[in-house]
Design an enzyme around this catalytic site. Sequence first.
Site, PDB file in Angstrom:
ATOM      1  N   ASP B 539       0.870  -1.165   0.000  1.00 26.93           N
ATOM      2  CA  ASP B 539       0.000   0.000   0.000  1.00 26.93           C
ATOM      3  C   ASP B 539       0.914   1.223   0.000  1.00 26.93           C
ATOM      4  O   ASP B 539       2.111   1.102   0.255  1.00 26.93           O
ATOM      5  CB  ASP B 539      -0.840  -0.066   1.278  1.00 26.93           C
ATOM      6  CG  ASP B 539      -1.700   1.140   1.429  1.00 26.93           C
ATOM      7  OD1 ASP B 539      -2.266   1.574   0.416  1.00 26.93           O
ATOM      8  OD2 ASP B 539      -1.821   1.663   2.549  1.00 26.93           O
ATOM      9  N   ASP B 970      -1.712  -0.569   5.819  1.00 27.87           N
ATOM     10  CA  ASP B 970      -2.053  -0.072   7.149  1.00 27.87           C
ATOM     11  C   ASP B 970      -3.529   0.206   7.318  1.00 27.87           C
ATOM     12  O   ASP B 970      -3.979   0.429   8.423  1.00 27.87           O
ATOM     13  CB  ASP B 970      -1.283   1.210   7.431  1.00 27.87           C
ATOM     14  CG  ASP B 970      -1.799   2.355   6.588  1.00 27.87           C
ATOM     15  OD1 ASP B 970      -2.094   2.103   5.406  1.00 27.87           O
ATOM     16  OD2 ASP B 970      -1.943   3.470   7.099  1.00 27.87           O
ATOM     17  N   ASP B 974      -6.813  -2.283   2.971  1.00 22.33           N
ATOM     18  CA  ASP B 974      -5.797  -3.265   2.611  1.00 22.33           C
ATOM     19  C   ASP B 974      -6.129  -4.649   3.146  1.00 22.33           C
ATOM     20  O   ASP B 974      -5.397  -5.600   2.897  1.00 22.33           O
ATOM     21  CB  ASP B 974      -4.436  -2.835   3.168  1.00 22.33           C
ATOM     22  CG  ASP B 974      -4.054  -1.455   2.706  1.00 22.33           C
ATOM     23  OD1 ASP B 974      -4.261  -1.181   1.517  1.00 22.33           O
ATOM     24  OD2 ASP B 974      -3.589  -0.654   3.525  1.00 22.33           O
TER      25      ASP B 974
END
Lengths: 339, 1300
Positions: B539, B970, B974
Amino acid sequence: MDASTRTRSNSNKPKYSRFTQQELPAWKPILTPKWVITSFVIIAILFTPTGLLCLWASEHVVEIIDRYDDDCLPDSYSTNPDLYIQSRSTNKTCVRTLKVPRKMTAPIFIYYQLDNFYQNHRRYVKSRSDKQLRDPDEADETEDCKPQDHLSGNDDEPIVPCGLVAWSLFNDTYKFFKGNKAIDIDKKNIAWESDKKYKFGSNVYPKNFQKGGLIGGGELDDTKPLSEQEDLIVWMKTAALPSFRKLYGKINTNLEANETITVVIQNNYNTYEFGGEKKVALSTANWIGGKNDFLGISFLATGGVCFFVAVSFILLYVLKPRPLGDPTHLSWNRNQAAQ
Amino acid sequence: MTQLPVALLCSYSWTWSWGSVQWPRQRQDFCRVIFFSGSATFTTRIRPMARTISGLACPALSIPYTGAGLWSPKPNTPTVGFNQNMANLTPTGQPPNTGAAQSFGSVMVIPEMKMGKDRRKKMHLSKMYSIRRSGFEEDHSQIGGPGFSRVVYCNETGGLEANKFQNYADNYVRLTKYTPVTFLPKSLFEQFRRVANFYFLVTGILAFTPLAPYSAVSAILPLVVVIGATMVKEGIEDWQRQQQDHEVNNRKVKVHRGGGVFETSQWKKLKVGDIVKVEKDEFFPADLLLLSSSYDDAICYVETMNLDGETNLKLKQSLDVTSSINEDSKFSNFKATIRCEDPNASLYTFVGTMNFQDQRYALSPQQLLLRDSKLRNTDYIYGTVIFTGHDTKVIQNSTDPPSKRSRIERRMDNIIYFLFFILFLMAFFGSIYFGIVTKDDLDGDRMKRWYLRPDDSDIFFDPKRAPMAGVYHFLTAVMLYSYLIPISLYVSIEVVKVLQTIFINKDVHMYDEESDKPAHARTSNLTEELGQIDTILSDKTGTLTCNSMEFIKCSVAGTAYGRRVTEVERAMAKRIKGEDHFDENDIDSYSHPSVKGYKFEDERITHGRWVNEPHSDVIQKFFRLLAICHTAIPDVDEETGKVTYEAESPDESSFVIAATELGFEFYKRTQTSVSFMEFDPKSKKHVERSYELLNILEFNSTRKRMSVIVRDGEGKLLLLCKGADSVMFERLSKKGRQFEEKTRDHVHEYADAGLRTLILAYRELNEEEYEEFNEKFTEAKNAVSADRDDMISEVTDEIEKDLILLGATAIEDKLQKGVPETIDKLAQAGIKIWVLTGDKMETAINIGFACSLLRQGMKQIVITLESPEIVAAEKAGDKNNIAKVSKNSVQKQISAGKAQINASKSEAYALIIDGKSLAYALNDDTKNEFLELAVGCASVICCRSSPKQKALVTRLVKEGTGKTTLAIGDGANDVGMLQEADIGIGISGVEGMQAVMSSDIAIAQFRFLERLLLVHGHWSYRRISSMITYFFYKNIVFGTTVFLYEAHASFSGQPAYNDWYLSLYNVFFTSLPVIALGVFDQDVSARLCLKFPFLYQEGVQNTLFRWRRIFSWMLNGLFSGIIIFFLCMNSLNPESYDKNGKTAGMEIMGATMYSCVVWVVNCQMALAVSYFTLIQHIFIWGGILLWYLFLLAYGALPASVSTTAYKVFTETLAPAPSYWLVTLFVVIASLIPYFCFKAVQMRFFPGYHGIVQWVRHEGQGNDPEYDINMVRQRSIRTTTIGLTARSIARDHSFDPHLER
């Protein structure tokens, strides 16, 4: 310390220890040529004398082995050994003469050797009652002994000692003569102390033994407690392999070289049916045990191989020196080279 | 009416209708009424006559007009209005002054403000946003029907309430696997689902039958130990999970307890219908319906990072009718009934109605506050609980984390199946042989092996029923050969992995000082998988970047300003020069106390020195633009006078902060004006400038720019615009391009330094032009049709042109510490890194540059759907056509990309794909081609990807390449990706817990990934694979001896070993050393692991656990077993083994052979280990010692217990020299083959670790640096991404321009 003053009581910072940080002091050996060659040389140096020692010890053991099962079978029965061996009326006595190759110093151990006899068969091994052997009150513990547990189905008459092992007790007997003079055979202390003391009760007496329909092997003296029936004790210590020797007795006099001894054998035990062999063996023993060249030769051979390997490694290292940690073996470097 | 001011100039009254104005229902006695009329504002205070005014229609009202005299432009009077409190005045009466009446534009009524701290909450901010209100739509007709049955009675506190009968879930959230009741059956079931465990259960049960070759207790005990240990571990893990649940469930929230009193309560006690008060920066405890907030128009800002990972704040607004119920006391009589949809997982929809005061109002997602999102920038809100606990959308969204199993474990299962196959094969042949031999025993009446009494046998040995006996024997053999299967393997692995996770958790190098968070491995299943990662899917926001923006450079009038060095530049310099050239102290020496969001340093501009610069007028305009063109809200601290800003996005606030720091201090925003203090070079004084704010042209991703239209103090109309370079340069006027070339160069430079750039430009408007625009714009804004957005963008498009370039800003989207270095290291380790982000393409590309995933000179393959034909198709609106055209386009672009890669393999390619294209690329028919393309590229960036797409891409990589993938993120967006990947890593640094909760391992910073993978992963992989191969080895050694003995006992099923030797082999004498290997072994130290990243390839290429190695170890085991058996047999049989003339029976033979086995496997371990700590020594030599101790102790027990082991050691083995000689000889002879092999391999075919070991070893020699550097140089993989690659590329590069 700035950090330590800042550390609050609720800080989650892991505490440093060499253990948790995986930084324990450690010895990190790698197989350098020096190490490899040294190890092989040491093994070679260690093994060669040991092998020689073993061979030397084994050489000092004098051993006489005589297979008698075929020879003790009268020719008239050669096609039908069963009839001969199972009959009570046939003459089982058989005389063999042995020549002493070298001087045998007392104690000389007398063994009988059976081949192709599966004392390690599971049915056979299990077919005994250790409790019964130990304790007179447990005579009824014959659960595992079938079919040698009770006298023909009578539950009140347990066989002591029960089971196939005891039932098939070896019953050939040997008498040794030097000329006409009988040699004393010491049958004491041929069994393990621990067996006599703890596994076979001194107050357990044979009962109903070999009284069933089928008689297996030897019979026992009902008046002697099991702990004194050393032949039985030796027999019941089951052998590991189908070819085994068991101690029959000891001769406590020396036998001189080239002496001829006569063995009078009562050829009672039936090995004909399963194609086994019977041998009688006389052997001395020293620290290494009986005669066995295998260990010595193996030691020597291994020592030799190690020496050879050590030399090969030296040659390899000399002939093919290569820079240590050569990264050309890395696959990407190889691939690049290939491209 | 009585409060007529003295300064009354003229007094008259008229009536008007309020339109949609709602009378504020505050306690204030007075309200301020503001009249807007052209450029002037008039304000007056009135006392509301009727406090009950509500709803849409209002009675006529008279208001005294006080005239301009009371216009009060006091600087701290907030007069920003909310649109629903504003109305166009429609005079119904005839005002005496017609001129005044005509110029009246609108009126706003706001409550009288108390001056002071809580004044900000009264601000009305909704004007800046175009919130769309929902009416009753077709969905609402379904309410009450199936799927829409929920009825919530709000505020029914205490007593027997309707809500109670409805039996909705409570707010207790349980994420544990077991409850105390289900623990035993469920965990047992889990255990016996493993084939090996099930097998041992079956053999354990069979052990109670006469079939067993050993006693039942000795067979069951190891199983009990093994299963028990696993269950204890499961229990502890679940207990920890329960602790987490406990923490969440016991969080505090204020709940209405009746009578307007709010009490603190625990989250778990919340019930549907409760009214809760959530304060700033608190999480919502359940799904709430927003009733009111500290803002008058009942808006609130919500951070949904936990749900979708987006960091910008979402605006929520309650229904008008409830917006005034915004104080504790007002809830005492509040009653409402909400009917809405049943719990579901859709985060972005909500259908419901509210019955309030006998009126029915439609509810929309606009009013829904979701659990786990967070209240921001709003002092407090009131809400009523609609969904609780497991009914909440976020929990409904969370699926059970898939139980992941590592690749190695899966292969291990295959090996176990293979061993089962061998086992059954052995048993089968044994049974056949046994059957034949048994049948042969009885020939009619003639017994062959008469001593076995074949004539009177039970079924297991009956020659008459030999086939049956064979079948039974098969079962016995299966039990006997069970020693081929390492029973303690699973539990040992679990123990080792738990310890490995402890090492991960305790690693001080992975502890983040700032967030006070160490690494936390949440599952212990996957540690070795960390050593095999092929692709990392990362990410961006919060993972690679901190999501904090810092103004670091700017280019004004063609001059670049800003001397600070970016992280990336520093990292690169470090790479090239090998040391940190930009000394930290150096930087600190010329920096003043740091301001968040501002890292600009240039003495030419700071401290007002910009006036001396050549283009000072441009510089002034530049910073004025920064101070005006935004949507931030200032918050002046009354005491210190310091201004802080609340902005939608961190970039915005960094602009305002930069402007402030450079002397253009924005301090006041009213609904119509923006004011800032500015240093005036002429008067040398700080003067206030106020700009009338006319329009805000909002930012969106298609426009890629935002503008404001203002009127300056001199009445000039200005359009100020900032936007992405891709849209801005084309909008410049011919005259405005004076600095274009230089600015472009600077922008490229900035991009290469990893900065986000925006172009600043402006134009002057004339009145007519503006009037025309405003009319169209208002019309577009007020449009209700679906293409409202298009209309707006069309209108704005027309005015935002012919701009004059001022310059460019460069913002460092601050990378997390150490990110470029980590990526470089990971790239050298041969790990591919893909970035999957929800961000827009430009941002993603910027970060790609910042992280060195992209660099100048890299060929970028951009797949996007923004080509004219697609846009045209979209305009046409035929959905099928759009899909078709888009699909074709994506396919074409993929093929073109592939062709490009195939054409020139030596170039480095980067693939950048946007979300829309990704949707088509992930179709079944294109995805393989897409994957091929992506794999051919050095770096892959997917932007604008939805959480689902992230998960799909992850799956594609995982399944398409068959390699191990790691996802790191985080945010809650995700989660899918984390769960889909082989390993999910959650970043726990930021507040969101959702990603962490669904991750396998949580770390605080991206940079810890380096250590996690290269050190812990490498070690774990190595340890586990060595451990497993060793496990099979040792069991095969043992199994071989058992089998060979069988062959010498006519396959009757008699083991040579005592029952307890058998059962303790795995759990006792040989397990501790192997656990020590699994826990402590290190091929090379952590320092060297990091220094030689290529070591990591051992895991990726799986060199330590490929079939060749596994079978080699198995063969080694087979040879060792054979050597042990035959050497023992031939050395000890049949002659006497000691000088007492006694011969070796089964007991002695068994114990000797067993001694040899224990010695051999432990010494083999010693040879395999490359890291001897004290613990290794203790366990290895201790394992052997333990065997002798056991033999002593067991032999000393009464003969009835120890049976064949009774006194065997003391009486016979120990005194016999041959026993010791045989042991020595057998051990050495069995190990020589392996030793030779290893010596040759180490010298001539070393693995990666072998090379490093040599290097380390040689490093102690004379010329350590030479060797190490040489190996390092040659071992560094030629990568196409990362800092190294960039610095190399820069050296070779001639064309500094970005190739697109």
